[in-house]
Design a protein around this motif. Structure first.
Motif, PDB file in Angstrom:
ATOM      1  N   VAL A 119       0.893  -1.169   0.081  1.00 32.22           N
ATOM      2  CA  VAL A 119       0.006  -0.066   0.192  1.00 32.22           C
ATOM      3  C   VAL A 119       0.935   1.241   0.035  1.00 32.22           C
ATOM      4  CG1 VAL A 119      -1.762   1.322   1.210  1.00 32.22           C
ATOM      5  CG2 VAL A 119      -2.031  -1.269   1.345  1.00 32.22           C
ATOM      6  N   ASN A 122      -1.363   5.347   2.525  1.00 29.64           N
ATOM      7  CA  ASN A 122      -1.910   4.773   3.502  1.00 29.64           C
ATOM      8  C   ASN A 122      -3.428   5.594   3.886  1.00 29.64           C
ATOM      9  OD1 ASN A 122      -2.179   5.598   6.705  1.00 29.64           O
ATOM     10  ND2 ASN A 122      -1.494   3.597   6.388  1.00 29.64           N
ATOM     11  N   TYR A 229      -7.961   3.229   2.547  1.00 33.87           N
ATOM     12  CA  TYR A 229      -6.735   3.036   2.047  1.00 33.87           C
ATOM     13  C   TYR A 229      -6.736   3.554   0.675  1.00 33.87           C
ATOM     14  CZ  TYR A 229      -4.938   0.561   6.289  1.00 33.87           C
ATOM     15  OH  TYR A 229      -4.706   0.307   7.560  1.00 33.87           O
ATOM     16  N   ILE A 309      -1.464  -3.255   5.845  1.00 37.97           N
ATOM     17  CA  ILE A 309      -2.887  -2.680   6.330  1.00 37.97           C
ATOM     18  C   ILE A 309      -3.273  -3.162   7.728  1.00 37.97           C
ATOM     19  CG2 ILE A 309      -5.355  -3.503   5.537  1.00 37.97           C
ATOM     20  CD1 ILE A 309      -4.590  -3.309   2.778  1.00 37.97           C
ATOM     21  N   PHE A 314      -9.235  -1.818   8.284  1.00 37.46           N
ATOM     22  CA  PHE A 314      -9.757  -2.411   6.951  1.00 37.46           C
ATOM     23  C   PHE A 314     -11.218  -2.638   7.196  1.00 37.46           C
ATOM     24  CE2 PHE A 314     -10.862  -6.222   4.349  1.00 37.46           C
ATOM     25  CZ  PHE A 314     -10.396  -5.477   2.879  1.00 37.46           C
ATOM     26  N   LEU A 333      -9.863  -9.364   4.572  1.00 40.12           N
ATOM     27  CA  LEU A 333      -8.601  -8.721   4.214  1.00 40.12           C
ATOM     28  C   LEU A 333      -7.689  -9.648   3.447  1.00 40.12           C
ATOM     29  CD1 LEU A 333      -6.542  -6.419   4.700  1.00 40.12           C
ATOM     30  CD2 LEU A 333      -5.735  -7.389   6.696  1.00 40.12           C
TER      31      LEU A 333
END
Length: 351
Positions: A119, A122, A229, A309, A314, A333
């Protein structure tokens, strides 16, 4: 004075900056006859090159991809959905896409098991950009106003959740569907009161069009409770399964490129602008500084390192996405993200 072959490669590749516009890490690394040839991979951007791609540009010209034994060719898709499709069908190995577009893609029956492995943003850059002269200084002022929403805009997907969290009646905000090409011109001309978009794109484009900076209100959804995200690197399932070390090497190089961009944004902006058609160093530097401040170098990243993450966050982001998108099956996730290619936290620190 003797230097190692790896150090020599880094020096020589760092000098290879005269690359064609829009293509930065394509040069193959130098290697001895006894060394294996570099692994050729294809990387896709989901939109034309701008400052958001600075970490990739610096990883390329700084020799970081080459030091990992990679020769990276680049191409540009028309959207996150298009970039995801290219990775899904194997025509591209990696892509930078909006992770929330990936979440919706994976909910489709029979969708290829494409996952994100890193990622970069962020915090998602979703925002409403408004004119203070139209009476909008805070999110609560949006009621009774006209909001321009460009076709394919990603910010609008979480707007229902943000509005609810902040006590705003959706029915009180008139939405006008517009083309992305006229988003800034219409706001500049006063044909709409505000637009949805990315916090590092529309405001800077509007200032470039002559709208005074002190007349712009940039209402970042992250400041109003949005948990999403943002941009993430996805990888071909086939490559992830057959060459995991290649994926790990790509991620390591990207972390190095991100560190370079954070340490020297002026140089990064110069390199990006030089690869754009009519690019402006000043605009891309302003854009990059906003990206680093708002999307990359967040408190979460400063504490835990970049790329990962947080599972609890999430889950909250999925709750917010579900207010606009009816999932066939609530995603987990592990359906969309594989952390196994990340270095340990001390190898992901950005400073």
């Amino acid at each position: 004075m003797l230097i190692s072959r790896t150090a020599f490669l880094r020096i020589m590749l760092g000098l290879s900056i005269g690359l064609p516009s829009g293509v930065w890490p394509g040069a193959a690394p130098l290697h001895a006859a006894s060394d294996p040839p570099p692994v050729a991979i294809q990387f896709t951007l989901d939109r034309p090159l701008d400052a958001a791609a600075a970490p990739f540009v610096l990883a390329g010209i700084g020799g970081l991809f080459g030091a990992e034994g990679l020769s990276v060719g680049t191409n540009v898709a028309t959207s996150s959905a298009d970039a995801i499709a290219r990775v899904a069908d194997g025509s591209s190995d990696f892509a930078l896409v909006d992770i929330n577009a990936l979440i919706r893609f994976r909910d489709k029956p029979g969708a290829a098991p494409v996952k994100a492995v890193f990622v970069l943003f962020n915090q998602a850059p979703y925002a409403i950009v408004a004119r203070k002269s139209r009476g909008i200084k805070a999110l609560s002022d949006i009621e009774g106003k006209t909001l321009g929403v460009a076709e394919g805009d990603l910010s609008i997907r979480v707007w229902p959740a943000v509005a609810r969290q902040n006590g705003i009646k959706l029915s009180s905000v008139k939405q006008n569907s517009i083309s992305a090409a006229v988003r800034e011109p219409m706001l500049s001309a006063g044909q709409v009161d505000a637009v949805t978009g990315f916090s590092y794109l529309s405001p800077i484009n509007l200032k470039d069009r002559g709208v005074p900076a002190d007349d712009l209100a940039v209402l970042r959804f992250a400041d109003y409770g949005c948990e999403a995200y943002g941009f993430a690197v996805i990888v071909s399932p086939r490559l992830a399964a057959s060459k995991p070390d290649v994926v790990k090497g790509f991620v390591r190089a990207l972390i190095g490129g991100t560190n370079l961009a954070v340490k020297d944004p002026a140089r990064a902006a110069t390199e990006v602008a030089s690869r754009m058609d009519g690019g402006s160093r000043e605009l891309e530097l302003e854009r990059l500084r906003a990206i680093i401040r708002d999307n990359i170098l967040t408190g979460e990243v400063k504490r835990n390192g970049i790329g990962d993450i947080d599972p609890a966050r999430f889950e909250r982001s999925i709750d917010q996405l579900a207010e606009d998108f009816k999932f066939q099956k609530r995603p987990h996730l592990t359906d969309v993200f594989d952390e196994s290619f990340l270095p340990p936290p001390d190898g992901r620190l950005i400073n």
